[in-house]
Design a protein around this motif. Structure first.
Motif, mmCIF file in Angstrom:
data_model
loop_
_atom_site.group_PDB
_atom_site.id
_atom_site.type_symbol
_atom_site.label_atom_id
_atom_site.label_comp_id
_atom_site.label_asym_id
_atom_site.label_seq_id
_atom_site.Cartn_x
_atom_site.Cartn_y
_atom_site.Cartn_z
ATOM 1 N N ALA B 399 0.838 -1.212 0.000
ATOM 2 C CA ALA B 399 0.000 0.000 0.000
ATOM 3 C C ALA B 399 0.867 1.255 0.000
ATOM 4 O O ALA B 399 1.987 1.269 0.518
ATOM 5 C CB ALA B 399 -0.907 0.000 1.224
ATOM 6 N N ALA B 400 0.314 2.319 -0.571
ATOM 7 C CA ALA B 400 0.955 3.640 -0.495
ATOM 8 C C ALA B 400 0.747 4.222 0.901
ATOM 9 O O ALA B 400 -0.279 3.976 1.540
ATOM 10 C CB ALA B 400 0.334 4.568 -1.533
ATOM 11 N N ALA B 401 1.709 4.983 1.380
ATOM 12 C CA ALA B 401 1.563 5.673 2.668
ATOM 13 C C ALA B 401 0.721 6.937 2.470
ATOM 14 O O ALA B 401 0.476 7.372 1.339
ATOM 15 C CB ALA B 401 2.936 6.031 3.224
ATOM 16 N N SER B 402 0.310 7.546 3.582
ATOM 17 C CA SER B 402 -0.589 8.706 3.509
ATOM 18 C C SER B 402 -0.004 9.845 2.685
ATOM 19 O O SER B 402 -0.749 10.598 2.060
ATOM 20 C CB SER B 402 -0.919 9.192 4.918
ATOM 21 N N VAL B 403 1.335 9.993 2.676
ATOM 22 C CA VAL B 403 1.939 11.114 1.943
ATOM 23 C C VAL B 403 2.162 10.778 0.468
ATOM 24 O O VAL B 403 2.709 11.581 -0.274
ATOM 25 C CB VAL B 403 3.275 11.555 2.589
ATOM 26 N N GLU B 404 1.739 9.576 0.072
ATOM 27 C CA GLU B 404 1.940 9.143 -1.316
ATOM 28 C C GLU B 404 0.630 9.093 -2.091
ATOM 29 O O GLU B 404 0.538 8.478 -3.148
ATOM 30 C CB GLU B 404 2.609 7.746 -1.308
ATOM 31 N N LYS B 405 -0.406 9.739 -1.546
ATOM 32 C CA LYS B 405 -1.712 9.747 -2.199
ATOM 33 C C LYS B 405 -2.491 10.960 -1.705
ATOM 34 O O LYS B 405 -2.026 11.686 -0.825
ATOM 35 C CB LYS B 405 -2.453 8.453 -1.888
ATOM 36 N N GLU B 406 -3.699 11.131 -2.276
ATOM 37 C CA GLU B 406 -4.503 12.304 -1.938
ATOM 38 C C GLU B 406 -5.868 11.873 -1.421
ATOM 39 O O GLU B 406 -6.435 10.901 -1.917
ATOM 40 C CB GLU B 406 -4.669 13.145 -3.205
ATOM 41 N N GLY B 407 -6.377 12.590 -0.421
ATOM 42 C CA GLY B 407 -7.706 12.279 0.099
ATOM 43 C C GLY B 407 -7.925 12.945 1.445
ATOM 44 O O GLY B 407 -7.070 13.684 1.927
ATOM 45 N N SER B 408 -9.103 12.668 2.059
ATOM 46 C CA SER B 408 -9.429 13.328 3.320
ATOM 47 C C SER B 408 -9.446 12.344 4.477
ATOM 48 O O SER B 408 -9.723 11.161 4.286
ATOM 49 C CB SER B 408 -10.796 14.017 3.210
ATOM 50 N N ILE B 409 -9.149 12.846 5.665
ATOM 51 C CA ILE B 409 -9.369 12.075 6.888
ATOM 52 C C ILE B 409 -10.067 12.982 7.904
ATOM 53 O O ILE B 409 -9.941 14.203 7.852
ATOM 54 C CB ILE B 409 -8.074 11.506 7.507
ATOM 55 N N THR B 410 -10.796 12.342 8.822
ATOM 56 C CA THR B 410 -11.625 13.088 9.774
ATOM 57 C C THR B 410 -11.089 12.881 11.177
ATOM 58 O O THR B 410 -10.975 11.748 11.634
ATOM 59 C CB THR B 410 -13.084 12.611 9.669
ATOM 60 N N ASN B 411 -10.754 13.956 11.840
ATOM 61 C CA ASN B 411 -10.163 13.819 13.172
ATOM 62 C C ASN B 411 -11.256 13.635 14.221
ATOM 63 O O ASN B 411 -12.447 13.590 13.922
ATOM 64 C CB ASN B 411 -9.209 14.985 13.473
ATOM 65 N N SER B 412 -10.792 13.530 15.464
ATOM 66 C CA SER B 412 -11.722 13.220 16.541
ATOM 67 C C SER B 412 -12.748 14.337 16.747
ATOM 68 O O SER B 412 -13.855 14.077 17.211
ATOM 69 C CB SER B 412 -10.916 13.006 17.820
ATOM 70 N N GLY B 413 -12.388 15.548 16.399
ATOM 71 C CA GLY B 413 -13.323 16.677 16.507
ATOM 72 C C GLY B 413 -14.206 16.831 15.276
ATOM 73 O O GLY B 413 -14.805 17.888 15.068
ATOM 74 N N ARG B 414 -14.243 15.791 14.414
ATOM 75 C CA ARG B 414 -15.082 15.724 13.205
ATOM 76 C C ARG B 414 -14.630 16.663 12.097
ATOM 77 O O ARG B 414 -15.377 16.959 11.190
ATOM 78 C CB ARG B 414 -16.575 16.000 13.553
ATOM 79 N N TRP B 415 -13.389 17.152 12.163
ATOM 80 C CA TRP B 415 -12.869 17.984 11.075
ATOM 81 C C TRP B 415 -12.376 17.063 9.964
ATOM 82 O O TRP B 415 -11.446 16.272 10.194
ATOM 83 C CB TRP B 415 -11.672 18.819 11.535
#
Lengths: 186, 808
Positions: B399-415
């Protein structure tokens, strides 16, 4: 986003981590002699730390297509440039020689991995998914339509992007998977 | 989190109970420090004296697994000393609702219990209603069957002496915590409650958190600035992966997953759409039909039509609990034959890990996608087995690591925050999005020649390739736009006309007639136009909102509709005036007739709607009618416990399911004679979860190279163990060899007149990577919470002994 190069933090590593708790990130290091920025030509890209769910902003610096440094994003309102020991070490994780770089295959009963290509693996995996799904698919149970397979399970996803999680859920349900679970349950 | 990380700085009192925030979310502790600089008091309640405890102003110990007793006593204290926020409690919680005369509680059992089924008939927990079906209320809170009085009677049993005898907390430290925390019940004060897996990983985990939430409601701490019940989530996108429903019981956006009783879309919607006759109830889940039909349109596109019930039949319908523990039990039995695994490592992280490793060996095939070869991917070469005996075919995909692709993630504060690609992945490694897209297209190809019930696969709307890309590279922006949703035809909604293909501006515009699609209604408002500049998750606006409480509304985007603090209508009185005029979340401007501050929980004028809009009755649920194990939290012992439950004759949570392969199998639980020590598992800053990433990172492996168990000095003396000795830790499930870390940070307790010791076990380790060690989960029980089925990792029994040879 690709952003213009920022001032190189003199506080890489333990300095920033220690500063997290003291709230005095830079003072003790202010007296360090100036030195040449080894990453002056690096391309900076903003990202978000992949470890816990605080969601700290990071700036990834790359030279010749290789990550050379990952720092806290000083503009990010949550972490304001700081990172913990894991976040600061992430460039080493990315560049680890232990990273998987090939499709690996282990045949039944074998004691070793074999390198394979995606072209070889994809149709074979798809055929196994179909075989297991079709053999275990139940359309009706006790007179009720259920259209599911309990022979196929899907796990994982808390480290994936939202877009990936969404497609994972969509594909799993389309296959009829009911055993769809991940880290949030444990 | 109802609130978010920065908002912790606004608290007057911070309670860290069920979490070790300084260790596991180190950067978040900056905001606790800011709170302290403003004058806040920080409290730490934990079975271990942790990094958070040393950071806190006051520490109180409790025995692992006794949160309900601890916080139940705090509720009693708040009521007895009149610390509650009465106006809030009367208007915004269900304290005034009257409960059925059939309700009873006796010896730890609520009315309606069926011993054989280990479950409750909940009809006697219902509200008493008038002829029109509206719940009866007594706003004086005096009626003997109103929730407030029932709650008061229930928690009256949790007096100081009883609580301290159960939890092992010292009476003076406990009283201090009660006094300091309940000071946040003043209208203009706020207390925040921070918890994590210390609370959830219990057979009464949901009720642990309910107890926290109830105290917060009584003190008026929900919806307000610096308040809330805040789950500090442990993985970068575990909030997003939950939102996207990688769980058996839900569909994206927390829609209920259909079960076998839902034989049509109509039946499903009838079961899952709550109804309220109260005009003041927003009853938000009343919108379920719009969200469900929009989801089906996103999944099956033009093949989802009103004529075929929007292809509802194509969704799988479950009949039993298919959660994590039953999944592995089914695998152990040989029923689950194929496993697809994206970045999870159950051989290290699952309960009763030895049994899970056995279960993996019974698979016909496994597809694992990861950055490294994990213990799970290499289960067939684990210590003690012969690879030749294991017939599982394994594919391990890079798998590619997080810095090797593009997309969103949601933190604990729902951001939801957008990440960009910095470099190419190494070798043949690919983004998970590419793997999923390629697998789906490959499976589809297989079904071209026919197969069993192929419709949902063949007709799945699946078109994510970058425009004009010959390699079919999937485009995360295309996926994100579908998650938000778009109009499927020209439509007018709320007086506004949209063209086919327009992005839906927010979930208020979703429809139940197929004119809109939305992969996840909660994210509808995240990507509101066709351009990448319309991706609100990528925003980097640095200005705070005018209320200046750290909302940063233009930084990324947060669900729902960029509302940074949930239930914020409870932060104002019935006139729309904030409880805390100095620091407000929202306030009503009577001149402009509009709200100011955060995005309000619905734009109705003050008092027009009850604030808890996701509840059909609109009120904070001091009384819970629908939980599996009771309308009020009650203390039960963990499944493995060193004492007899002093509260009642019900030793354990009566509604928990116990997994045994077949009737008559030996109990998977150990007794206190053989295993007298209370064990709990925990994490450290330097490692992360199952350890695949951090145990392969030299800097981190060097910082914490070995697995260890932390034990108290008294226990070490009893067994002749010195700091650094190797010891064997054993439970009814297995044994591990680890280093002993002898410290005074692990308290022991006087219980039933004898000393009960505790042991803390770091669980990140396994047999792969640079830093190796035995897995603590070889010892943990696979018994789960009555509601969530989350395993009881945090309280079980063990025994220790010195290993025969200590390391050189």
């Amino acid at each position: 986003m690709k952003i213009s190069r920022r001032g190189f933090f003199k506080t890489a590593g333990a300095g920033a981590a220690a500063g997290v708790l003291s709230g005095k990130a830079d003072k003790s290091l202010a007296a360090l002699p100036a030195r040449e920025d080894p990453f002056a030509n690096a391309v900076s890209t903003t990202s978000v730390c992949p470890f816990c769910a605080v969601g700290c902003g990071t700036v990834v610096k790359a030279l010749d297509g290789k990550v050379v440094q990952i720092e806290g994003d000083p503009e990010h309102p949550i972490n304001q440039g700081a990172l913990c020991s894991k976040g600061l070490a992430f460039s080493q994780t990315v560049n680890s020689p232990g990273r998987l770089q090939q499709v690996m295959y282990r045949a039944p009963g074998s004691d070793h991995w074999e390198e394979k290509s995606w072209e070889w693996a994809l149709p074979r995996m798809a055929a196994l998914i179909k075989k297991t799904r079709d053999a275990s698919f139940v359309q009706e149970k006790d007179g009720r339509t259920v259209n599911r397979t309990e022979g196929l399970a899907c796990l994982g996803g808390a480290a994936l992007d939202n877009e990936e999680c969404y497609l994972y859920a969509k594909l799993a349900r389309a296959l009829g998977v009911v055993y769809l679970e991940h880290q949030a349950r444990i | 989190m109802t609130n978010h990380w920065i908002d912790m700085a606004n608290a007057d009192v911070v309670m860290v109970c069920g979490s070790n925030v300084v260790e596991n979310h180190p950067i978040a502790s900056r905001w606790l420090q800011k709170a302290r600089e403003r004058g806040a008091v920080i409290l730490s309640v934990d079975p271990r004296y942790t990094r958070t405890s040393s950071f806190a102003d006051h520490y109180c110990r409790l025995r692992s697994g006794t949160d309900i007793a601890f916080v139940g006593g705090m509720i009693r204290y708040a009521l007895e000393n009149n610390r509650i926020h009465s106006e809030y409690v009367t208007n915004y919680t269900n304290a005034s609702f009257i409960i059925s005369p059939d309700f009873e509680f006796h010896e730890g059992l609520f009315s309606g219990y069926d011993q054989e089924a280990r479950s409750y008939d909940k009809s006697s927990w219902a509200y008493e209603c008038d002829a029109s079906g509206a719940p009866l209320r007594d706003e004086t809170l005096a009626h003997e069957r109103c929730v407030f009085q029932l709650l008061k009677k229930h928690f009256d049993r949790y007096d100081l002496r009883t609580v301290c005898s159960i939890t092992g907390a010292p009476e003076d430290a406990y009283e201090k915590i009660c006094d300091l925390y309940t000071s946040s019940g003043q209208a203009d004060k706020a207390g925040t409650w921070l918890y994590a897996m210390g609370a959830t990983q219990s057979t009464h985990g949901a009720q642990n958190i309910r107890t926290y939430a109830m105290l917060q409601l009584l003190l008026g701490n929900i919806g307000v600035v610096g308040g809330g019940v805040n789950a500090l989530r442990g993985e970068s996108n575990v909030q997003g992966s939950t939102d996207m429903a990688l769980l058996f019981h839900i569909l994206p956006g927390y829609l209920k997953n259909p079960n076998a009783s839902d034989q049509s879309l109509e039946q499903y919607l009838k079961r899952c759409t709550p109804v309220s006759n109260d005009p003041q109830s927003a009853n938000w889940w009343g919108n379920t039909p719009k969200y469900m039909v929009s989801l089906l349109k996103a999944w099956f596109g033009e093949h989802a039509t009103p004529e075929n019930n929007f292809a509802f039949d194509w969704l799988p319908k479950h009949s039993v609990n298919n959660s994590y523990i039953p999944l592995f039990e089914a695998m152990h039995k040989g029923d689950v034959q194929g496993l697809i695994l994206f970045g999870q490592n159950p051989a290290v992280s699952g309960p009763h890990a030895g049994r899970e490793r056995e279960a993996l060996s019974r698979l016909k095939w496994m597809i694992a996608v990861d950055l490294f070869e994990t213990e799970t991917a290499g289960f067939w070469k684990r210590p003690g087995v012969n690879a030749k005996d294991i017939d599982t075919e394994v594919f391990l995909l890079p798998a590619a690591a997080s810095v090797e692709k593009e997309g969103s993630i949601t933190n604990s504060g729902r951001w939801a925050q957008w990440r960009y690609k910095a470099v190419e992945p190494p070798g043949e490694a690919r983004p998970d999005l590419w793997v999923l897209d390629s697998l789906c297209r490959a499976v589809r190809k297989e079904y071209q020649a026919g197969g069993v019930f192929p419709e949902p696969i063949i007709h799945l709307h699946w078109d994510y390739a970058l425009e004009g890309d010959p390699h079919h590279e999937p485009d995360p922006h295309k996926v994100a736009r579908e998650v938000n949703g778009y109009f499927t035809r020209k439509t007018t909604v709320k007086g506004k006309t949209f063209a086919k293909g327009d992005q839906v501006p927010s979930f208020a515009y979703l429809t139940d007639d197929g004119a809109t699609c939305s992969g996840n209604w909660l994210y509808c408002n995240a990507y509101t136009g066709p351009e990448q500049s319309d991706n609100r998750m990528a925003r980097r606006g640095k200005d705070d909102a005018p209320n200046n409480i750290g909302l940063f509304p233009e930084w990324s985007w947060c669900w729902p509709v960029n509302r940074r603090i949930l239930y914020n209508r409870a932060s104002v009185d019935l006139e729309g005036r904030p409880w805390n005029p100095q620091r407000f979340v929202i306030r009503w401007n009577p001149v402009k007739s509009s709200w100011e501050g955060d995005v309000p929980d619905g734009g109705w004028p003050p008092g027009a709607k009850h604030p808890f809009i996701m509840q059909p009755d609109g009120h904070g649920q001091l009384w819970a009618r629908f939980l599996a194990d009771g309308p009020l939290p009650e203390h039960y012992e963990p499944f493995e416990s060193p004492i007899v439950n002093p509260m009642s004759r019900s030793q354990n949570n009566p509604a928990v399911k116990i997994w045994r392969e077949k009737p008559g199998d030996k109990s998977p639980f150990g007794d206190r004679e053989k295993f007298p020590i209370v064990a709990t598992t925990y994490r450290m800053t330097e490692h992360w979860l199952g350890g695949a990433l951090t145990r392969n990172t030299p800097w981190l492996a060097e910082l914490v190279p070995n697995v260890f168990a932390e034990i108290g000095t008294g226990l070490a003396e009893e067994h002749g163990i010195s700091n650094g000795d190797k010891i064997i830790v054993e439970s009814a499930r297995g044994q591990i060899e680890v280093y002993a870390l002898v410290s005074s940070r692990i308290p022991s307790f006087k219980l039933e007149g004898r000393t009960v010791h505790q042991a803390g076990l770091v669980w990140h380790f396994g047999y792969q990577g640079i830093a190796k060690g035995d897995s603590a989960n070889m010892l943990t029980p696979n018994v789960g919470d009555a509601n969530t089925m989350i395993p009881e990792f945090k309280a079980f029994l063990c025994q220790i002994k010195k290993a025969e040879r200590s390391p050189a």
